[in-house]
Design an enzyme around this catalytic site. Structure first.
Site, PDB file in Angstrom:
ATOM      1  N   HIS B 165       0.794  -1.230   0.000  1.00 47.16           N
ATOM      2  CA  HIS B 165       0.000   0.000   0.000  1.00 47.16           C
ATOM      3  C   HIS B 165       0.826   1.280   0.000  1.00 47.16           C
ATOM      4  CE1 HIS B 165      -3.173  -2.811   1.119  1.00 47.16           C
ATOM      5  NE2 HIS B 165      -3.998  -1.914   0.634  1.00 47.16           N
ATOM      6  N   MET B 167       3.002   2.013  -1.871  1.00 43.95           N
ATOM      7  CA  MET B 167       3.132   2.373  -3.289  1.00 43.95           C
ATOM      8  C   MET B 167       1.900   3.168  -3.733  1.00 43.95           C
ATOM      9  SD  MET B 167       5.591   1.688  -5.376  1.00 43.95           S
ATOM     10  CE  MET B 167       5.457   3.299  -6.074  1.00 43.95           C
ATOM     11  N   ASP B 168       0.714   2.674  -3.411  1.00 45.17           N
ATOM     12  CA  ASP B 168      -0.525   3.395  -3.749  1.00 45.17           C
ATOM     13  C   ASP B 168      -0.505   4.798  -3.163  1.00 45.17           C
ATOM     14  OD1 ASP B 168      -2.185   1.399  -5.072  1.00 45.17           O
ATOM     15  OD2 ASP B 168      -2.239   0.365  -3.148  1.00 45.17           O
ATOM     16  N   HIS B 169      -0.180   4.859  -1.880  1.00 46.69           N
ATOM     17  CA  HIS B 169      -0.289   6.146  -1.201  1.00 46.69           C
ATOM     18  C   HIS B 169       0.794   7.117  -1.656  1.00 46.69           C
ATOM     19  CE1 HIS B 169      -2.628   3.813   2.075  1.00 46.69           C
ATOM     20  NE2 HIS B 169      -3.420   4.198   1.099  1.00 46.69           N
TER      21      HIS B 169
END
Lengths: 381, 398
Positions: B165, B167-169
């Protein structure tokens, strides 16, 4: 003067003075420069430490510095007054000088505020400028583990293979890079208000922010751990000539995967029809998937997966990315002149403000833009 | 309204993690973020998530907090018309569908520009709005794999590592920054634009020096917890189960400090470790000496003593330690956020502190679906009760 292209990024017209010896503050300057701001490195006569930081790509040429300083200018600043003359013409100061050395250099918040009331003064430190650990030192390895993600890595195949090894950092400077982005966001938000002010950014905070999901899960009643946060099946798969990532979260993607594997009998088992039951057989499914993937060539497998709507990606090496057709079509690499090495393609930025990629010039030799300082002196006088 | 971005309004069509994290950051900074969903297609946090053992809707969702919520059916022509009215009243329109979806809905950049000439449209996607792979679907582990960060991470003798996550954020954080740059240009020139943030490129951005190494004909390597210059540098075992201490010796001051704390000042005169370069060459040997000491130490106590001596050190922290930490709480990096039933839980604050215009922060938890329709449909778009009921009956608001 160092060559700075005339392309107009969205921040054209803003001036930033950067004093950075670490990656986080330099990343903030790099992002602002790539978006069009004029970013001036205010360096000591010896130059920033980043100029000598590995990895090196030639006699004394740092790839890290070349990447982070691309598109910036450089002046050597000797003495407090020269620095303040430069600051008098700037919109933003980015500084990562440790707290206990700031007063000596005329860089403490109170002095900046008194002398440059309209300046946005961005402090970027490992643990921030306030709080019980404000004076603590921190490098990337400390900070990625102080913010949670380090303890949760590696996951999946890697932790299965090496369950007893220490937890692992992300490659490079992931935590520091996040702080760079946060500092740029903070600078632009402060600038938006028209009010000069102090912006306090901490690498630990920024890396924790992007790690928010672990705090979310904690609030939901689960403590994440690297050995248990793997997906039930899929993940990193070894192929004949490299690795791929496979992740099927939706039913149609699982159906596509079954097709991709040639509709094997085991996948038709009624126990695997329901997604929740299927998850409970994850380990057994993964054994089958790993055995099946091992004989494939990465390129063939990924192409077939995409046709069938199965989310799969090659674990690209840096060389793969440089040669990638998608990357080439998007023009994400700009040719820059790296002193002592020659012209090299450098990654520009992950955002653009229209169909075209942002452009970028090379890193400045130390003091390449000294004329800027004299000019500023004259203007101020 | 408070915060540096007070007065800005964002029509938020983003879903999942990356896009919503962007607008969540801007919401904490004071922008009025109006999240658009429908009962037919609610965002993932309103649904069960068996993979994570959540069998119902989330009571609190970090990336949905500090936002307003309305329902709009984007499959209905009048839903699209309302979406355009909302965009006409907004500074920013943000979305994170696959490239092409917004245009098919009639909400592409040209359509939005037609209703708001200077709109800043943000599109967040896996592989960008252009290029042969732009239609590829992806999740964080795939961004990390495509972008090179996954291959570069891992033990030297092991496989690549899956990015999660963060990476997403990180994508969302980049997007928030890019939106602010676009708004500054709009303020200076009157021009809006279409901002394209590409997730796989965010993974590459964090590995730019390795890409440059490869471009120069070198072969970047997987360093694990080691460093190309520093030694000692790494994650060392501490006393207790699964307890670890990170140490990084950045300079001579840190080296001397470390030796004093571990009680081995004699090593300062050892020719094997006389210079930074020598220590790096002998790092396996040196790591064994350091680990011999750390194994007997409490990680927290050892980190504090090493810091006192000028050497960077910190325990490798599990999530509960972070949620309760005094430093992070003093900084507002960890904050208390409200559940709908009034209970309090830890959440992550905005990672910037502004002295003159402090961020608004998480001023509310996760809104109920459609909670803010009186304000948005009633006050902002000027629809009376009868008009709203008619639109609900037709299925445009649902």
């Amino acid at each position: 003067m160092s060559e700075v292209k005339q392309e107009v990024g969205p921040l054209a017209g803003f001036r930033v003075v950067e004093r950075a010896s670490g990656v986080a503050a330099a990343a903030a300057g790099r992002l602002l420069a790539t978006m069009g701001a004029e970013v001036v490195l205010a360096e000591d006569p010896a130059g920033t430490l980043l100029r000598r930081e590995p990895p090196l790509i030639g006699e004394g040429t740092s790839a890290l510095f070349a990447y982070l300083a691309a598109g910036k200018r450089s002046v050597v600043v000797e003495g407090e007054e020269a620095l303040h003359a430069l600051l008098a013409t700037a919109d933003i100061l980015i500084d990562d000088t440790p707290l206990d050395q700031r007063a000596l250099l005329g860089l403490d918040a109170a002095v900046i505020r008194r002398r440059h009331p309209r300046l946005v003064h961005v402090s970027v430190l490992p643990f921030g400028a306030s709080g019980p650990k404000a004076g603590w030192r921190g490098e990337e390895v400390n900070l990625i583990h102080a913010s949670g993600e380090g303890y949760l890595l590696p996951n999946g195949l890697s932790v299965e293979l090496f369950p007893d090894r220490p937890p692992l950092k992300i490659a490079g400077h992931f935590a520091c890079w996040q702080a760079g982005v946060a500092a740029a966001l903070g600078a632009l938000s402060a600038l938006w208000t028209g009010t000069g002010q102090f912006v306090d950014v901490s690498v630990q905070d920024a890396a924790l922010a992007v790690g928010a999901f672990a705090i979310q899960r904690l609030g939901d009643g689960s403590v994440e751990h690297r050995t248990t946060r793997s997906f039930r099946f899929g993940g990193v798969l070894q192929c004949a000539d490299g690795h791929v990532e496979l992740l099927t979260l939706e039913e149609r993607q699982w159906q596509g995967l079954v097709k991709l594997m040639g509709e094997p009998d085991w996948a038709k088992d009624s126990e695997l029809a329901d997604p929740v039951k299927r998850s409970s057989h994850g380990a057994a499914i993964n054994q089958r998937i790993r055995a099946w993937a091992a004989s494939w060539k990465v390129e063939d497998l990924v192409a077939r997966a995409q046709e069938l709507g199965v989310p799969m990606a090659r674990y690209n090496t840096p060389a793969d990315i440089l040669a990638g057709p998608h990357e080439a079509a998007r023009g994400i690499f700009a040719p820059i002149e790296v002193p002592g090495v020659g012209s090299l393609p450098v990654f520009t930025a992950p955002m653009r403000f229209g169909p075209d990629a942002l452009s970028l010039a090379g890193p400045p030799p130390l003091g390449a833009d000294q004329a800027l300082l004299a000019q500023r002196h004259a203007e101020v006088a | 309204m408070a915060g540096p971005l007070a007065g800005l309004r964002i029509a938020d069509f983003t879903v999942h993690a990356a896009g919503p994290f962007c607008t969540h950051m801007l919401a904490q900074l004071g922008a009025e973020v109006i999240k658009v969903e429908s009962a037919h297609r609610p965002d993932i946090f309103r649904k069960p998530h068996p993979v994570y053992g959540r069998m119902g809707a989330a009571t609190f969702d970090q990336v949905a907090s500090a936002k307003h919520s309305i329902r709009l059916n984007l499959k209905h022509p009048k839903g699209i018309a309302l979406a355009k009215q909302l965009v006409a009243q907004s500074d920013v329109a943000a979305e994170s569908f696959r490239p092409g979806v917004m245009a098919r809905l009639g909400l592409g950049y040209e359509a939005l520009k037609a209703v708001k000439a200077d709109i800043v449209m943000l599109s967040v996607s896996s592989s960008g709005q252009t290029g042969p792979h732009s239609y590829f679907a992806g999740y964080a582990p795939l961004f990390g794999a495509w972008g090179g960060l996954g291959w570069l991470s891992g033990y030297e003798d092991g496989p690549p590592v899956e990015m999660r996550h963060v990476m997403d954020h990180s994508v969302g954080l980049h997007a928030a920054m890019a939106v602010m740059a676009a708004l500054h240009r709009r303020r200076r020139t009157g021009q809006g634009c279409h901002v394209d943030v590409c997730a796989r490129e965010v993974a590459s951005a964090a590995a730019g020096e390795a890409l440059l190494e490869a471009a120069a004909g070198h072969t970047p390597r997987r360093w694990g917890n080691a460093h190309p210059r520093m030694s000692p540098h790494g994650v060392y075992p501490a006393r207790g189960d699964d307890s670890w201490l990170t140490i990084a010796v950045a300079d001579e001051r840190a080296w001397r400090g470390l030796l004093a704390v571990i009680g081995r000042p004699d090593l300062a005169d050892d020719p094997r470790f006389a210079t930074e370069a020598a220590r790096h060459t002998a790092r396996v040997e040196l790591d064994a000496i350091i680990a011999g000491w750390t194994r007997e130490q409490d990680a927290e106590d050892a980190a504090a003593r090493l810091q006192e001596a000028g050497c960077a050190a910190h325990p490798s922290w599990a999530t509960p330690q972070i949620a309760g930490d005094a430093h992070l709480r003093a900084r507002g990096a960890i904050v208390d956020a409200p559940e709908p039933d009034g209970r309090i839980r830890a959440a992550v604050g905005i990672p910037v502190r502004l002295s003159a215009t402090p961020p608004r922060g998480i001023w509310r938890g996760t809104p109920q679906l459609g909670e803010d329709e009186d304000r948005v449909f009633g006050e902002l778009l000027g629809l009376d009760r009868a008009a709203r009921e008619a639109l609900e009956a037709e299925g445009a608001i649902c």
